[in-house]
Design a protein around this motif. Structure first.
Motif, short mmCIF file in Angstrom:
data_model
loop_
_atom_site.label_atom_id
_atom_site.label_comp_id
_atom_site.label_asym_id
_atom_site.label_seq_id
_atom_site.Cartn_x
_atom_site.Cartn_y
_atom_site.Cartn_z
N LEU A 303 0.87 -1.16 -0.08
CA LEU A 303 0.09 -0.19 -0.01
C LEU A 303 0.93 1.35 0.18
O LEU A 303 0.56 2.25 -0.72
N VAL A 304 1.98 1.30 0.80
CA VAL A 304 2.88 2.33 1.00
C VAL A 304 3.64 2.67 -0.31
O VAL A 304 3.49 3.88 -1.13
N GLY A 305 4.03 1.52 -1.33
CA GLY A 305 4.37 1.66 -2.70
C GLY A 305 3.36 2.31 -3.57
O GLY A 305 3.85 3.15 -4.39
N LEU A 306 2.24 1.86 -3.62
CA LEU A 306 1.03 2.40 -4.35
C LEU A 306 0.82 3.98 -4.01
O LEU A 306 0.76 4.66 -4.95
N ILE A 307 0.76 4.17 -2.72
CA ILE A 307 0.51 5.52 -2.43
C ILE A 307 1.57 6.40 -2.79
O ILE A 307 1.25 7.71 -3.32
N GLU A 308 2.79 5.89 -2.69
CA GLU A 308 4.13 6.74 -3.09
C GLU A 308 3.82 6.96 -4.59
O GLU A 308 4.06 8.27 -5.05
N SER A 309 3.67 6.07 -5.42
CA SER A 309 3.75 6.22 -7.07
C SER A 309 2.93 7.11 -7.45
O SER A 309 2.99 8.03 -8.14
N PHE A 310 1.28 7.10 -6.84
CA PHE A 310 0.23 8.02 -7.30
C PHE A 310 0.55 9.22 -6.71
O PHE A 310 0.20 10.28 -7.41
N SER A 311 1.02 9.44 -5.42
CA SER A 311 1.30 10.41 -5.05
C SER A 311 2.36 11.36 -5.70
O SER A 311 2.40 12.60 -5.94
N SER A 312 3.29 10.72 -6.25
CA SER A 312 4.45 11.31 -7.19
C SER A 312 3.93 12.01 -8.53
O SER A 312 4.37 12.80 -9.00
N PHE A 313 2.60 11.50 -9.06
CA PHE A 313 2.01 12.08 -10.03
C PHE A 313 1.15 13.08 -9.55
O PHE A 313 1.19 14.33 -10.15
N TRP A 314 0.29 13.23 -8.67
CA TRP A 314 -0.55 14.03 -8.24
C TRP A 314 0.13 15.14 -7.50
O TRP A 314 -0.17 16.61 -7.69
N ALA A 315 1.00 14.96 -6.47
CA ALA A 315 1.79 16.03 -5.80
C ALA A 315 3.01 15.48 -5.37
O ALA A 315 3.46 15.20 -4.41
N SER A 316 4.03 15.60 -6.39
CA SER A 316 5.43 15.04 -6.28
C SER A 316 6.34 15.59 -5.30
O SER A 316 7.06 14.98 -4.66
N ALA A 317 5.92 16.84 -4.93
CA ALA A 317 6.71 17.63 -3.91
C ALA A 317 6.11 17.05 -2.45
O ALA A 317 6.97 17.26 -1.60
N PHE A 318 5.00 16.34 -2.43
CA PHE A 318 4.58 16.16 -1.05
C PHE A 318 4.39 14.69 -0.86
O PHE A 318 3.67 14.23 -0.01
N LYS A 319 4.96 13.78 -1.79
CA LYS A 319 4.72 12.59 -1.87
C LYS A 319 5.35 11.97 -0.57
O LYS A 319 4.81 11.08 0.02
N GLU A 320 6.45 12.40 -0.11
CA GLU A 320 6.99 11.58 1.07
C GLU A 320 6.07 12.21 2.42
O GLU A 320 5.94 11.31 3.15
N VAL A 321 5.60 13.28 2.28
CA VAL A 321 4.65 13.75 3.49
C VAL A 321 3.59 12.97 3.59
O VAL A 321 2.95 12.48 4.52
N ILE A 322 2.91 12.63 2.18
CA ILE A 322 1.56 11.99 2.10
C ILE A 322 1.99 10.22 2.78
O ILE A 322 1.10 9.83 3.41
#
Length: 345
Positions: A303-322
């Protein structure tokens, strides 16, 4: 976002999640058996990548010197412990296990480093060198404090993390490294371009997880570790040495982390301090599993991997925070549903 982009992001998320799953399993294993929150797991990931990169360049990796030094220290500690207990007859065997064997591995890696051997042999040499650091680290840093509280063990883990971080900078320098991909081939599935490298990462991670499942379910030593995780005192009464269980646990965890480093090397540039961030994402998966459940930890890491991947598309600057914000509702839910209990003595 269209279907093809979503498929590519899912592919990247599953690939990263497979690596995070290995780290999550390592963290759960170490905590369940030894009560150690293994903060320096990320350094083993970085050492795996950087050791393989050094072997690719025909250089002797700094982990060889670290392995030799830790072997000598562990050997001296074993001799002192045997003399203190009046068990001088056990000294040769202890020196063979804790000193001679790691020194032999270090010598073998040192000898093959400049030979430019095939990639598969270099991977095996990397796994051997980094994995051998695991039980030595347990013997030197954790075994003398095995009966301490979780807080004390956490403080030791943080100290070990900073020590290995400094050694990593000394051994490998501040420059990052990448390793060659296992395969540069790809194929088209429908409208999606699938990388063979990603398939190999996921497949090898699944095979290693399956091997661990069989080890814990069928092998005698695996059952001993499960018994120690469930009840340390009961396992000790049944003849399972806590020191042996701790050493074996750190060996397996170091193997998982070293393997993660080998897998992550072709995907991203790894620096001496890159492992900490990667291990934190594995830790989020482990927390989802409550630091106790292997299947939940693996699912949480995916789940972490998927959230990180999609976060990098929608908000790459905040993917680690998400990604790290995910841990807050999990901790809140567990604090409301789990009753506090004191540590077992």
């Amino acid at each position: 976002m269209d279907l093809s982009i979503a498929a590519l992001l899912t592919q990247d998320g599953i690939t990263n999640g497979a690596i995070y799953a290995l780290l999550a399993l390592a963290l759960v294993l170490v905590f369940a058996v030894t009560r150690v929150i293994w903060v320096p797991s990320g350094e083993f990931v970085a050492f795996g990548t950087l050791t393989l990169a050094a072997l690719q360049l025909g250089k002797t990796p700094g982990t060889v010197g670290l392995l030799a030094g830790m072997a000598v220290i562990a050997g001296l500690m074993e001799v002192a412990a045997c003399v203190k207990r009046g068990e001088a007859a056990k000294i040769p065997r202890r020196l063979l296990v804790w000193c001679a064997l790691p020194l032999a591995i270090a010598a073998a890696v040192w000898a093959v480093a400049p030979l430019g051997l095939p990639f598969a042999v270099q991977i095996l040499a990397t796994l051997a060198a980094v994995t051998a650091l695991g039980p030595l680290l347990y013997r030197i840093a954790y075994q003398p404090l095995a009966e301490a509280s979780v807080l004390v063990l956490l403080i030791v883990s943080v100290a070990v993390h900073f020590a290995l971080l400094g050694l990593g900078l000394w051994f490998f320098g501040a420059e990052g490294s990448r390793t060659p991909p296992f395969s540069s081939a790809s194929f088209t599935l429908g409208e999606v371009n699938v990388s063979v490298q990603s398939l190999l990462v996921v497949a090898t991670s699944l095979l290693l997880i399956l091997a661990l499942y069989l080890f814990f379910g069928r092998a005698l030593y695996g059952k001993a570790l499960r018994a120690t995780a469930l009840n340390r005192v009961g396992a000790r009464l049944c003849g399972v040495s806590p020191n042996f269980a701790g050493g074996l646990t750190f060996t397996l965890a170091a193997l998982l982390c070293a393997f993660s480093g080998v897998l992550i090397g072709p995907i991203t540039t790894v620096y001496y301090d890159s492992g900490f961030l990667v291990s934190l994402k594995g830790f989020v998966g482990a927390i989802i599993g409550g630091l106790a459940s292997y299947p939940l930890a693996a699912a949480g890491a995916l789940l972490v991997g998927l959230i990180e991947s999609f976060s990098s598309f929608w908000a790459s600057a905040f993917k680690e925070v998400i990604v790290f914000t995910l841990i807050i509702p999990v901790l809140l839910w567990r604090s409301l549903t789990t009753h506090h209990h004191e540590e077992d003595e």
